[in-house]
Write an enzyme that holds these catalytic residues in place. Structure first.
Site, PDB file in Angstrom:
ATOM      1  N   PHE A 138      -1.643   1.182   0.697  1.00  0.00           N
ATOM      2  CA  PHE A 138      -1.962   2.659   0.995  1.00  0.00           C
ATOM      3  C   PHE A 138      -1.216   3.466   0.036  1.00  0.00           C
ATOM      4  O   PHE A 138       0.001   3.222  -0.273  1.00  0.00           O
ATOM      5  CB  PHE A 138      -1.364   2.689   2.490  1.00  0.00           C
ATOM      6  CG  PHE A 138      -1.396   4.168   2.904  1.00  0.00           C
ATOM      7  CD1 PHE A 138      -2.623   4.441   3.390  1.00  0.00           C
ATOM      8  CD2 PHE A 138      -0.592   5.005   2.642  1.00  0.00           C
ATOM      9  CE1 PHE A 138      -2.867   6.036   3.768  1.00  0.00           C
ATOM     10  CE2 PHE A 138      -0.799   6.518   3.228  1.00  0.00           C
ATOM     11  CZ  PHE A 138      -1.940   6.945   3.694  1.00  0.00           C
ATOM     12  N   ASP A 223       4.340   1.656  -6.323  1.00  0.00           N
ATOM     13  CA  ASP A 223       4.252   2.576  -5.303  1.00  0.00           C
ATOM     14  C   ASP A 223       5.595   2.223  -4.603  1.00  0.00           C
ATOM     15  O   ASP A 223       5.409   1.402  -3.662  1.00  0.00           O
ATOM     16  CB  ASP A 223       3.142   2.647  -4.527  1.00  0.00           C
ATOM     17  CG  ASP A 223       3.136   3.764  -3.455  1.00  0.00           C
ATOM     18  OD1 ASP A 223       4.279   4.117  -3.255  1.00  0.00           O
ATOM     19  OD2 ASP A 223       2.069   4.091  -2.820  1.00  0.00           O
ATOM     20  N   LYS A 252       8.898   9.989   0.416  1.00  0.00           N
ATOM     21  CA  LYS A 252       9.726   9.504   1.913  1.00  0.00           C
ATOM     22  C   LYS A 252      11.099  10.061   1.873  1.00  0.00           C
ATOM     23  O   LYS A 252      11.653  11.082   2.072  1.00  0.00           O
ATOM     24  CB  LYS A 252       9.224   8.376   2.212  1.00  0.00           C
ATOM     25  CG  LYS A 252       7.798   8.333   2.702  1.00  0.00           C
ATOM     26  CD  LYS A 252       7.445   7.115   3.480  1.00  0.00           C
ATOM     27  CE  LYS A 252       6.033   6.989   3.871  1.00  0.00           C
ATOM     28  NZ  LYS A 252       5.727   7.399   5.257  1.00  0.00           N
TER      29      LYS A 252
HETATM   30  N1  PLP Z   1       2.478   5.475  -0.684  1.00  0.00           N
HETATM   31  C1  PLP Z   1       3.034   4.757   0.473  1.00  0.00           C
HETATM   32  C2  PLP Z   1       3.486   3.243  -0.035  1.00  0.00           C
HETATM   33  C3  PLP Z   1       3.150   5.427   1.461  1.00  0.00           C
HETATM   34  O1  PLP Z   1       3.646   4.639   2.555  1.00  0.00           O
HETATM   35  C4  PLP Z   1       2.555   6.558   1.875  1.00  0.00           C
HETATM   36  C5  PLP Z   1       2.886   7.264   3.291  1.00  0.00           C
HETATM   37  O2  PLP Z   1       2.958   6.504   3.924  1.00  0.00           O
HETATM   38  C6  PLP Z   1       1.975   7.216   0.707  1.00  0.00           C
HETATM   39  C7  PLP Z   1       2.057   6.570  -0.532  1.00  0.00           C
HETATM   40  C8  PLP Z   1       1.659   8.802   1.171  1.00  0.00           C
HETATM   41  O3  PLP Z   1       2.845   9.804   0.960  1.00  0.00           O
HETATM   42  P1  PLP Z   1       2.450  10.913   1.797  1.00  0.00           P
HETATM   43  O4  PLP Z   1       2.220  10.709   3.088  1.00  0.00           O
HETATM   44  O5  PLP Z   1       3.984  11.671   1.611  1.00  0.00           O
HETATM   45  O6  PLP Z   1       1.500  11.667   0.951  1.00  0.00           O
END
Ligand code: PLP
Length: 403
Positions: A138, A223, A252
């Protein structure tokens, strides 16, 4: 506004993108939040791995208040001290040399994808733009990041997706080696897949991925939007995995609840971005950076990281006791205060049961409970979670809806 009325107004005025629990949260203090009717909830969701200092932490509140009174926003047409100081602090405590600030995890990944493509373009010319990502990953909901996300349910009916992405099984080296070719610019991976169900990357796998990237001059993007900022007991998860990426993304927990994202990179790669190549109006604004500075200082200068590590170990012990006791608990996975419990039974039933018993918990997918509390969570609060989960599992065993 009474909760029932609020729910009706939400239905009327908000786009229906979320399934929400039937409570209206009005305030928070430490690891607890309170609903409109004054009911208290122990928060094991933490804004989905965001509120790492809990709610209403005085240092964070003060930093926001001070900065708000001084300067909330100007623009990236000018220098502001909080932004530069935050970048320096992130650089001083990571593999990276340079930082680009934005406002969310998706935007941080968007920046990482653009940076990787541009670096590759500058060095090798057109045609070397592919990003290999993991199935079940994700990375966000913008068009580029949902394309990077290896989950059909996230991509469904948004065709056409962005060209230049391919997907391989997580923790499967041979498949990755096959997918990397002369068109590959980068490999993008979460050290622990969060939304996908809390799956941890194998150390040996990540080491081999690093070697593959170095050998082929393919960029390795971690990520760490969910795993970063102390979640796993170290500032960044990669520190425990013995592997450094070329680019890392954060969001986050970075602002402790104030929206901010960051894309960090080595100098040689970062230089692919020059004036005009990428930008964000709000990215790195003084208010968000002041908040993130307060968060980072607390993590680096206080006992919080150590405490998070100890509480992570304590949580894992409790969860494994549940696994030993209840057949419905199929698996416990994670590092530190990022844990997933895979259940045979429906996870959303447990979420509702927990809510009724005063605990916020989240399900990712139909059968996985995700536990990502504030890093300030205490031993007795973890005991309470295990006790409530045990009560719920016992009841479902008695009713025949679990084993
Ligand atoms: N990358 C990871 C690993 C995530 O867990 C998330 C959100 O849950 C995102 C990217 C996307 O972040 P945002 O919701 O702040 O755009």
């Amino acid at each position: 506004m009474p909760t029932e009325e609020l729910k009706q107004a939400a239905e009327l005025y908000l786009m229906g993108t979320y399934t929400r629990q039937p409570i209206s949260i009005v305030r928070g203090r430490g690891t607890k939040v309170y609903d409109l009717e004054g009911r208290e909830y122990l928060d094991f969701v933490g804004g989905i791995a965001v509120n790492i200092l809990g709610h209403g932490h005085s240092d964070l509140v003060l930093a926001i208040q001070r900065q708000a009174a001084l300067l909330i926003h100007t623009s990236n047409l000018y220098y502001t001290e909080p932004q530069v100081k935050l970048a320096q602090m992130l650089v001083d405590h990571s593999f990276a040399d340079k930082v680009f600030f934005c406002n969310s995890g998706a935007e941080a990944n968007e920046a990482a994808i653009k940076l990787a493509r541009r670096y590759s373009y500058d060095k090798y010319g057109a045609g070397r733009f592919e990003i290999v990502t993991m199935k079940n990953s994700f990375h966000g909901r913008t068009m580029a990041t949902l394309t990077a996300t290896g989950q059909e349910k996230v991509q469904k009916s948004y065709d056409p997706l962005l060209p230049g992405f391919s997907y391989v099984a997580f923790n499967h080296l041979a498949e990755l080696e096959q997918a990397v070719n002369e068109k590959t610019a980068a490999i993008m991976v979460e050290p622990i897949q969060g939304e996908g169900g809390v799956y941890v990357a194998d150390h040996d796998y990540l080491k081999a991925v690093r070697e593959l990237c170095t050998q082929k001059d393919v960029l390795l993007i971690f990520d760490e939007v969910q795993t970063g900022m102390g979640r796993t007991g170290t500032l960044f998860a990669y520190e425990q995995l013995g592997v450094e990426p070329d680019i890392m993304t954060l969001a986050k927990g970075l602002g402790g609840g104030v929206p901010i994202g960051a894309c960090l990179a080595k100098a040689e790669i970062a230089k692919a971005f020059e004036p005009g190549s990428h930008a964000s109006t709000f990215g790195g604004n003084p208010l968000a950076c002041a908040a993130a500075l307060a968060v980072l200082r607390l993590l680096l200068e206080g006992p919080l990281l150590n405490q998070a590590r100890r509480m992570g170990e304590y949580l894992v012990k409790g969860l494994f006791q549940c696994k030993d006791r209840y057949r419905t608990v199929r698996d416990v996975r994670g590092i530190g205060l990022m844990q997933g419990i895979e259940l045979e039974m429906d996870a959303n039933t447990v979420v509702s049961d927990c809510l009724r018993r005063g605990i916020l918990i989240n399900a990712t997918g139909e059968h996985v409970l995700r536990i990502v509390p504030p890093l300030i969570v205490s031993q007795s609060e973890i005991d309470r979670l295990i006790e409530v989960l045990s009560q719920i599992f016992n009841r479902h065993v008695a009713e025949g809806t679990a084993h």
